[in-house]
Scaffold this motif. Structure first.
Motif, PDB file in Angstrom:
ATOM      1  N   ARG A  81      30.194  45.643  72.414  1.00  0.00           N
ATOM      2  CA  ARG A  81      30.305  45.009  71.105  1.00  0.00           C
ATOM      3  C   ARG A  81      29.210  45.559  70.211  1.00  0.00           C
ATOM      4  NH1 ARG A  81      31.492  38.634  72.014  1.00  0.00           N
ATOM      5  NH2 ARG A  81      33.443  38.916  73.112  1.00  0.00           N
ATOM      6  N   LYS A  82      29.538  45.702  68.963  1.00  0.00           N
ATOM      7  CA  LYS A  82      28.553  46.198  68.022  1.00  0.00           C
ATOM      8  C   LYS A  82      27.569  45.073  67.690  1.00  0.00           C
ATOM      9  CE  LYS A  82      31.332  49.717  65.833  1.00  0.00           C
ATOM     10  NZ  LYS A  82      31.846  50.235  64.574  1.00  0.00           N
ATOM     11  N   ALA A  83      26.323  45.411  67.709  1.00  0.00           N
ATOM     12  CA  ALA A  83      25.298  44.424  67.363  1.00  0.00           C
ATOM     13  C   ALA A  83      25.305  44.188  65.855  1.00  0.00           C
ATOM     14  CB  ALA A  83      23.923  44.912  67.795  1.00  0.00           C
ATOM     15  N   LYS A  84      25.118  42.935  65.474  1.00  0.00           N
ATOM     16  CA  LYS A  84      25.062  42.620  64.049  1.00  0.00           C
ATOM     17  C   LYS A  84      23.722  43.077  63.503  1.00  0.00           C
ATOM     18  CE  LYS A  84      28.065  38.631  64.220  1.00  0.00           C
ATOM     19  NZ  LYS A  84      28.211  37.211  63.933  1.00  0.00           N
ATOM     20  N   ALA A  85      23.782  43.602  62.333  1.00  0.00           N
ATOM     21  CA  ALA A  85      22.550  44.064  61.690  1.00  0.00           C
ATOM     22  C   ALA A  85      21.703  42.854  61.307  1.00  0.00           C
ATOM     23  CB  ALA A  85      22.876  44.886  60.457  1.00  0.00           C
ATOM     24  N   LYS A  86      20.413  42.936  61.628  1.00  0.00           N
ATOM     25  CA  LYS A  86      19.515  41.848  61.268  1.00  0.00           C
ATOM     26  C   LYS A  86      19.150  41.980  59.796  1.00  0.00           C
ATOM     27  CE  LYS A  86      17.497  41.266  65.793  1.00  0.00           C
ATOM     28  NZ  LYS A  86      16.264  41.252  66.580  1.00  0.00           N
ATOM     29  N   ALA A  87      19.058  40.819  59.154  1.00  0.00           N
ATOM     30  CA  ALA A  87      18.675  40.816  57.750  1.00  0.00           C
ATOM     31  C   ALA A  87      17.207  41.208  57.630  1.00  0.00           C
ATOM     32  CB  ALA A  87      18.899  39.438  57.150  1.00  0.00           C
ATOM     33  N   ALA A  88      16.927  41.974  56.618  1.00  0.00           N
ATOM     34  CA  ALA A  88      15.543  42.392  56.388  1.00  0.00           C
ATOM     35  C   ALA A  88      14.705  41.167  56.043  1.00  0.00           C
ATOM     36  CB  ALA A  88      15.493  43.398  55.262  1.00  0.00           C
ATOM     37  N   PRO A  89      13.494  41.092  56.555  1.00  0.00           N
ATOM     38  CA  PRO A  89      12.654  39.929  56.229  1.00  0.00           C
ATOM     39  C   PRO A  89      12.335  39.905  54.732  1.00  0.00           C
ATOM     40  CG  PRO A  89      11.369  41.597  57.368  1.00  0.00           C
ATOM     41  CD  PRO A  89      12.793  42.040  57.404  1.00  0.00           C
ATOM     42  N   LYS A  90      12.344  38.690  54.174  1.00  0.00           N
ATOM     43  CA  LYS A  90      12.079  38.548  52.755  1.00  0.00           C
ATOM     44  C   LYS A  90      10.593  38.716  52.504  1.00  0.00           C
ATOM     45  CE  LYS A  90      15.896  35.457  51.829  1.00  0.00           C
ATOM     46  NZ  LYS A  90      16.311  34.143  51.324  1.00  0.00           N
ATOM     47  N   LYS A  91      10.281  39.470  51.483  1.00  0.00           N
ATOM     48  CA  LYS A  91       8.892  39.651  51.112  1.00  0.00           C
ATOM     49  C   LYS A  91       8.430  38.448  50.308  1.00  0.00           C
ATOM     50  CE  LYS A  91       8.952  44.660  50.985  1.00  0.00           C
ATOM     51  NZ  LYS A  91       8.723  45.853  50.158  1.00  0.00           N
ATOM     52  N   GLU A  92       7.239  37.961  50.630  1.00  0.00           N
ATOM     53  CA  GLU A  92       6.679  36.861  49.871  1.00  0.00           C
ATOM     54  C   GLU A  92       6.210  37.371  48.524  1.00  0.00           C
ATOM     55  OE1 GLU A  92       3.787  34.543  51.922  1.00  0.00           O
ATOM     56  OE2 GLU A  92       4.891  34.660  53.800  1.00  0.00           O
ATOM     57  N   PRO A  93       6.407  36.581  47.480  1.00  0.00           N
ATOM     58  CA  PRO A  93       5.959  37.053  46.164  1.00  0.00           C
ATOM     59  C   PRO A  93       4.438  37.151  46.119  1.00  0.00           C
ATOM     60  CG  PRO A  93       6.679  34.773  46.053  1.00  0.00           C
ATOM     61  CD  PRO A  93       7.013  35.275  47.421  1.00  0.00           C
ATOM     62  N   LYS A  94       3.947  38.149  45.426  1.00  0.00           N
ATOM     63  CA  LYS A  94       2.508  38.338  45.287  1.00  0.00           C
ATOM     64  C   LYS A  94       1.951  37.269  44.354  1.00  0.00           C
ATOM     65  CE  LYS A  94       1.991  42.319  47.462  1.00  0.00           C
ATOM     66  NZ  LYS A  94       0.979  42.726  48.367  1.00  0.00           N
ATOM     67  N   LEU A  95       0.805  36.719  44.716  1.00  0.00           N
ATOM     68  CA  LEU A  95       0.150  35.746  43.864  1.00  0.00           C
ATOM     69  C   LEU A  95      -0.725  36.471  42.851  1.00  0.00           C
ATOM     70  CD1 LEU A  95      -0.939  33.130  46.549  1.00  0.00           C
ATOM     71  CD2 LEU A  95       0.994  33.000  44.998  1.00  0.00           C
ATOM     72  N   GLU A  96      -0.962  35.831  41.729  1.00  0.00           N
ATOM     73  CA  GLU A  96      -1.798  36.411  40.680  1.00  0.00           C
ATOM     74  C   GLU A  96      -3.222  36.596  41.187  1.00  0.00           C
ATOM     75  OE1 GLU A  96      -1.334  36.613  37.084  1.00  0.00           O
ATOM     76  OE2 GLU A  96       0.747  36.029  37.008  1.00  0.00           O
ATOM     77  N   THR A  97      -3.892  37.597  40.687  1.00  0.00           N
ATOM     78  CA  THR A  97      -5.297  37.804  41.038  1.00  0.00           C
ATOM     79  C   THR A  97      -6.200  37.810  39.809  1.00  0.00           C
ATOM     80  OG1 THR A  97      -4.993  40.193  41.000  1.00  0.00           O
ATOM     81  CG2 THR A  97      -4.760  39.100  43.127  1.00  0.00           C
ATOM     82  N   SER A  98      -5.627  37.895  38.615  1.00  0.00           N
ATOM     83  CA  SER A  98      -6.424  37.780  37.396  1.00  0.00           C
ATOM     84  C   SER A  98      -5.798  36.685  36.537  1.00  0.00           C
ATOM     85  CB  SER A  98      -6.474  39.106  36.641  1.00  0.00           C
ATOM     86  OG  SER A  98      -5.183  39.498  36.263  1.00  0.00           O
ATOM     87  N   PHE A  99      -6.673  35.919  35.876  1.00  0.00           N
ATOM     88  CA  PHE A  99      -6.220  34.719  35.182  1.00  0.00           C
ATOM     89  C   PHE A  99      -6.845  34.650  33.797  1.00  0.00           C
ATOM     90  CE2 PHE A  99      -6.770  34.058  39.714  1.00  0.00           C
ATOM     91  CZ  PHE A  99      -5.501  33.682  40.098  1.00  0.00           C
ATOM     92  N   SER A 100      -6.368  33.706  32.978  1.00  0.00           N
ATOM     93  CA  SER A 100      -6.961  33.514  31.657  1.00  0.00           C
ATOM     94  C   SER A 100      -8.124  32.533  31.768  1.00  0.00           C
ATOM     95  CB  SER A 100      -5.919  33.008  30.661  1.00  0.00           C
ATOM     96  OG  SER A 100      -5.412  31.771  31.092  1.00  0.00           O
ATOM     97  N   CYS A 101      -9.132  32.760  30.969  1.00  0.00           N
ATOM     98  CA  CYS A 101     -10.358  31.960  31.017  1.00  0.00           C
ATOM     99  C   CYS A 101     -10.138  30.609  30.338  1.00  0.00           C
ATOM    100  CB  CYS A 101     -11.498  32.709  30.327  1.00  0.00           C
ATOM    101  SG  CYS A 101     -13.046  31.807  30.329  1.00  0.00           S
ATOM    102  N   PRO A 102     -10.571  29.512  30.959  1.00  0.00           N
ATOM    103  CA  PRO A 102     -10.406  28.198  30.328  1.00  0.00           C
ATOM    104  C   PRO A 102     -11.364  27.986  29.155  1.00  0.00           C
ATOM    105  CG  PRO A 102     -11.520  27.969  32.429  1.00  0.00           C
ATOM    106  CD  PRO A 102     -11.105  29.399  32.311  1.00  0.00           C
ATOM    107  N   PHE A 103     -12.387  28.836  29.007  1.00  0.00           N
ATOM    108  CA  PHE A 103     -13.361  28.676  27.936  1.00  0.00           C
ATOM    109  C   PHE A 103     -13.064  29.578  26.746  1.00  0.00           C
ATOM    110  CE2 PHE A 103     -15.484  27.211  31.732  1.00  0.00           C
ATOM    111  CZ  PHE A 103     -15.990  25.990  31.312  1.00  0.00           C
ATOM    112  N   CYS A 104     -12.840  30.868  26.990  1.00  0.00           N
ATOM    113  CA  CYS A 104     -12.614  31.802  25.872  1.00  0.00           C
ATOM    114  C   CYS A 104     -11.135  32.168  25.698  1.00  0.00           C
ATOM    115  CB  CYS A 104     -13.447  33.061  26.047  1.00  0.00           C
ATOM    116  SG  CYS A 104     -12.984  34.096  27.451  1.00  0.00           S
ATOM    117  N   SER A 105     -10.281  31.783  26.616  1.00  0.00           N
ATOM    118  CA  SER A 105      -8.822  31.976  26.545  1.00  0.00           C
ATOM    119  C   SER A 105      -8.375  33.434  26.552  1.00  0.00           C
ATOM    120  CB  SER A 105      -8.234  31.280  25.323  1.00  0.00           C
ATOM    121  OG  SER A 105      -8.483  29.900  25.400  1.00  0.00           O
TER     122      SER A 105
END
Length: 103
Positions: free
Chosen positions: A4-28
């Motif tokens: 029997r043909k093996a079923k193809a495994k679904a590719a693992p989902k990549k987690e979304p990248k989180l932000e690493t730079s943000f806006s300043c709460p003081f100077c915006s």
């Protein structure tokens, strides 16, 4: 008989990248806050490159830059609400003192 043909495994989902730079709460300025995490010293710091404001907190193995920034924003909001409460209580004291003077 064939295999029997093996079923193809679904590719693992990549987690979304989180932000690493943000806006300043003081100077915006957008993207001016960068976060650094030092797990050896257990310290995490968020600092604005424009106005030089910074925030430090304790770090652990699961700490991410977005967590540090979120804590900084929470502390700013907490400080602002404490100031508003103290100003309101000062006005109440003045009103009560004015009422006492009238009597």
């Amino acid at each position: 008989m064939g295999k029997r043909k093996a079923k193809a495994k679904a590719a693992p989902k990549k987690e979304p990248k989180l932000e690493t730079s943000f806006s300043c709460p003081f100077c915006s300025h957008a993207g001016s806050v960068s976060c650094s995490i030092d797990l050896k010293l257990m310290i995490a710091e968020a600092a604005c490159d424009v106005c030089k404001e910074s925030y430090s907190t304790r770090a652990h193995a699961l700490t991410e830059p977005v967590d540090v920034y979120g804590e900084w924003i929470d502390e700013c909001e907490k400080a602002n609400t404490d100031v508003v409460r103290s100003v309101r209580s000062d006005y109440r004291r003045r009103d009560c003192a004015d009422d006492d003077d009238d009597a």
